[in-house]
Structure formats: structure tokens, C-alpha cells
Scaffold this active site. Structure first.
Site, PDB file in Angstrom:
ATOM      1  N   ASP A 237      24.391  58.835  16.274  1.00 49.77           N
ATOM      2  CA  ASP A 237      23.418  59.325  15.561  1.00 49.77           C
ATOM      3  C   ASP A 237      23.619  59.781  14.495  1.00 49.77           C
ATOM      4  OD1 ASP A 237      21.570  58.012  17.746  1.00 49.77           O
ATOM      5  OD2 ASP A 237      21.479  59.762  18.662  1.00 49.77           O
TER       6      ASP A 237
ATOM      7  N   ASP B 228      23.496  53.954  16.379  1.00 49.59           N
ATOM      8  CA  ASP B 228      22.261  54.238  17.018  1.00 49.59           C
ATOM      9  C   ASP B 228      21.204  54.547  16.246  1.00 49.59           C
ATOM     10  OD1 ASP B 228      20.836  53.944  19.604  1.00 49.59           O
ATOM     11  OD2 ASP B 228      20.893  56.096  19.584  1.00 49.59           O
TER      12      ASP B 228
ATOM     13  N   ASP C 139      16.918  61.137  15.861  1.00 46.75           N
ATOM     14  CA  ASP C 139      16.486  61.367  16.993  1.00 46.75           C
ATOM     15  C   ASP C 139      16.123  62.723  17.357  1.00 46.75           C
ATOM     16  OD1 ASP C 139      16.891  58.612  17.706  1.00 46.75           O
ATOM     17  OD2 ASP C 139      18.521  58.946  19.238  1.00 46.75           O
TER      18      ASP C 139
ATOM     19  N   ARG D  27      11.096  51.831  14.895  1.00 48.26           N
ATOM     20  CA  ARG D  27      11.181  53.558  14.898  1.00 48.26           C
ATOM     21  C   ARG D  27      11.001  53.974  13.701  1.00 48.26           C
ATOM     22  NH1 ARG D  27      16.012  55.002  19.565  1.00 48.26           N
ATOM     23  NH2 ARG D  27      15.241  53.358  21.227  1.00 48.26           N
TER      24      ARG D  27
END
Length: 356
Positions: A169, A191, A195, A242
Site C-alpha cells: 500500500d 494494492d 487503506d 474504492r
């Protein structure tokens, strides 16, 4: 004009002296284009460091809670300039507060490495040159009072678009609080770009560019509904999903974001803002362009929409339920939705200059 803006934003910071924030202006600009006090030599350098060290967050990151009165990062510590991975890791993981200025590109080794940032840190790019290449940052349980600003975080991509094997991330937070992610450019990671996981709360994500990516900004990974998060003036540009996916957030305030799916590229949006689980979301004056399913929600979630603009969108655009009044928690000012594309394009990312 700038000094007037500073005076308007002087605020109490628990007896440690005044904290000054200039709305929408990244720290690196204060260091490089004259928003800092003027002077020569060591005196000017000290003055610039003082401006850097007194920047405050807005939104939920500004709230006094959990024993932390707002988010001001490493303001109470030394200012250090780093050019190597070893030095960046040394200061970011230290117990003491630091303002860490990243000068140039720092490549993570091994690829995918996420530096475990400790509390009371400001990590800021110098001018437009500060880059984190091939990795990012991790903020673990209880880590608090962290500012990440004015950086380009890029290129941990491992060749698979929807990568299930590499959890690399840009910024991952597991149970952190009082975090401000501001004026960064995040792209091309393996990824997630951001997050926010496991009850991370009192988080503000503002004036960032999240671009050319699959999983942009995921929030949740918890059965609890306790997190308070503000997301404003971000540019989601050619990101598939997302944008964010917001799961089990007690108070999710999204405003003045620009979500853009460009035609004729290899990337197509699957959805925009997604209120999941038990989330209560207030969505205001954002601009959606070319997005498929621009606003969606679970049956158990709430979305209150106000003043948003939709251009060439298709599919689901949903609202319903009750939410909350953001102004009961902090002050903020909305830009008109029609101005959001120009305001966010010019003002977001490292070195951005918001139109005010």
C-alpha cells in the site's frame, strides 16, 4: 491576505503555543514560495521551520479526542532533512517528535516496504521533489498525531492490476488516530493507495491526487462502527474502485471531491463513493464526471446528498437514511460544486495552489 488568513486560524493547542493553519496551502509551499516569514540565513530558516511545525489539520483530524488535541505532527520536535531510506526510517520510527523533510526520491528496499511510522511525526516533501518509490508507510495500533504531506508515493505495482498477492500500500493505517494525509500524489501501487483499517479514526484526507489505479481508498476491515473521517478536495482520476469504499464509519464526511473517469483509457470505474455496512455518510458539493455507479450504498448504510454535480454518469446514484451535521464537530467552508474540477485540479497534489 495570508496574514489575515493565519490570524483567523489561530487556535488553542493545549498550552503549547499557537498553531497556525492556512486553509488549503501545503506545508512545502510555506517553505518555498513566501508564505513563511521572510528573512535571511539562519533566522529565515528557523522561521520557515516554525511555520512548518505549527501546521494544523482540519476536519475530523482537528477534533480534540482520545487525549489528542488536534493533529500537528512533529511540530514540537526538530526539523530534519532526509535523502536516504536509512535516515527516513530512522526518524520516522523514532520515539521523539520530528518534522521530516524528504528531499528527492527515496526508493524502498525491498520493494513493497512500508515504514512503520511512530506518533508525533510530520513527513513532508521538499518542494515538488519528495518521492517515496516502490513502497509506503504503515501506522499501527495507537499511532497518533501524524501528518503526511506534499509527497509523491508511487510504483510498487507488480504487474497484476487487481493484485491479490502483494499487499503493498501507499499508506496503510491499522487502529491509528489523528492522522492528516494532505497534498500527496498516490499512484501505480500494487494494492491500495490508502487503506484506513481496523477502527482508524479522527482522520482527514485532503487535497490529494489518487490516480491511474485499481483500488484507490479502502476504509473498514472492522465490525465496529466508531471511526470519524473527513475526505475533501481530492482528485480521484481514472481509479477503478474504492473511491472510497467506506465500511462501518460512524461519521463519514465527504465534500468537494472530484471523481473523474476519463474516456478512451484502459481503466473504467466500477463505482464511486460507496457507503457500506453501518456507515453514515454526508456527501456535499462533489463533482462526478464519467463515473459508472457514482454513489451507491448498502441497505444498512445511510447517505445524505447535498449539492453534488453529475456529468455523463450512469448506473446507480443513491441516497437515503439519516446521517449527522458535520458542523457540530468542526467548521468548514464548501466550494460550489461547479468550481470543484478547476479548484481541485489546480490545488491538489504536491505543490498545489488552491484557488481562494
Amino acid at each position: 491576505m495570508v496574514m489575515a488568513a493565519q490570524r483567523r486560524r489561530i487556535r488553542d493547542n493545549g498550552g503549547r503555543g499557537p498553531g497556525v493553519a492556512i486553509r488549503g496551502v501545503p506545508l512545502a509551499l510555506a517553505l518555498t514560495v513566501g508564505l513563511a516569514p521572510q528573512g535571511h540565513g539562519a533566522e529565515a530558516g528557523a522561521a520557515r521551520s516554525e511555520v512548518a511545525a505549527t501546521a494544523w489539520a482540519d476536519g475530523f483530524a482537528s477534533v480534540n479526542a482520545l487525549g489528542q488535541n488536534g493533529t500537528y505532527g512533529g511540530r514540537d520536535g526538530k526539523t530534519v532533512t532526509v535523502r536516504t531510506l536509512a535516515d527516513l526510517e530512522k526518524y520516522a520510527t523514532a520515539a521523539e517528535p520530528y518534522v521530516i523533510v524528504v528531499a528527492g526520491a527515496i526508493t524502498m528496499d525491498p520493494k513493497g516496504k512500508e515504514i512503520k511510522v511512530a506518533s508525533d511525526k510530520t513527513i513532508v516533501g521538499q518542494g515538488s521533489s519528495g518521492e517515496i518509490v516502490g513502497g509506503g508507510f504503515f501506522l499501527g495500533q495507537g499511532v497518533h498525531n501524524v501528518i503526511i504531506r506534499n509527497l509523491t508515493i508511487r510504483d510498487s505495482y507488480m504487474g497484476t492490476w487487481n493484485d491479490k498477492e502483494h499487499d503493498y500500500d501507499g499508506i496503510q493505517m491499522d487502529g491509528a488516530h489523528h492522522v492528516w494525509i494532505d497534498h500527496n500524489d498516490l499512484k501505480h501501487m500494487a494494492d491500495g493507495l490508502i487503506d484506513s483499517r481496523k477502527d482508524t479514526t479522527y482522520l482527514t484526507v485532503s487535497w490529494n491526487r489518487l490516480e491511474t489505479h485499481n483500488k484507490a481508498f479502502g476504509i473498514g476491515w472492522t465490525e465496529n462502527t466508531t471511526a470519524d473521517i473527513t475526505i475533501h478536495h481530492n482528485w480521484f482520476r481514472d481509479t477503478e474502485q474504492r473511491n472510497p469504499s467506506a465500511d462501518n464509519i460512524a461519521h463519514a464526511h465527504l465534500y468537494n471531491n472530484y471523481l473523474q473517469d476519463l474516456p478512451g483509457t484502459d481503466i473504467a470505474s466500477s463505482y464511486g463513493n460507496y457507503s457500506r455496512g453501518n456507515t453514515k455518510m454526508v456527501l456535499e458539493n462533489s463533482y462526478f464526471e464519467g463515473m459508472k455507479n457514482p454513489v451507491i450504498k448498502d441497505a444498512t448504510a445511510s447517505i445524505v446528498q447535498r449539492g453534488n454535480t453529475y456529468l455523463n454518469t450512469s448506473g446507480r446514484n443513491e441516497s437515503g437514511g439519516t446521517a449527522f451535521d458535520p458542523k457540530a464537530y468542526y467548521p468548514y467552508t464548501l466550494d460550489p460544486a461547479a468550481k470543484v474540477p478547476s479548484v481541485v485540479q489546480s490545488g491538489s497534489g504536491p505543490g498545489g495552489t488552491p484557488a481562494r
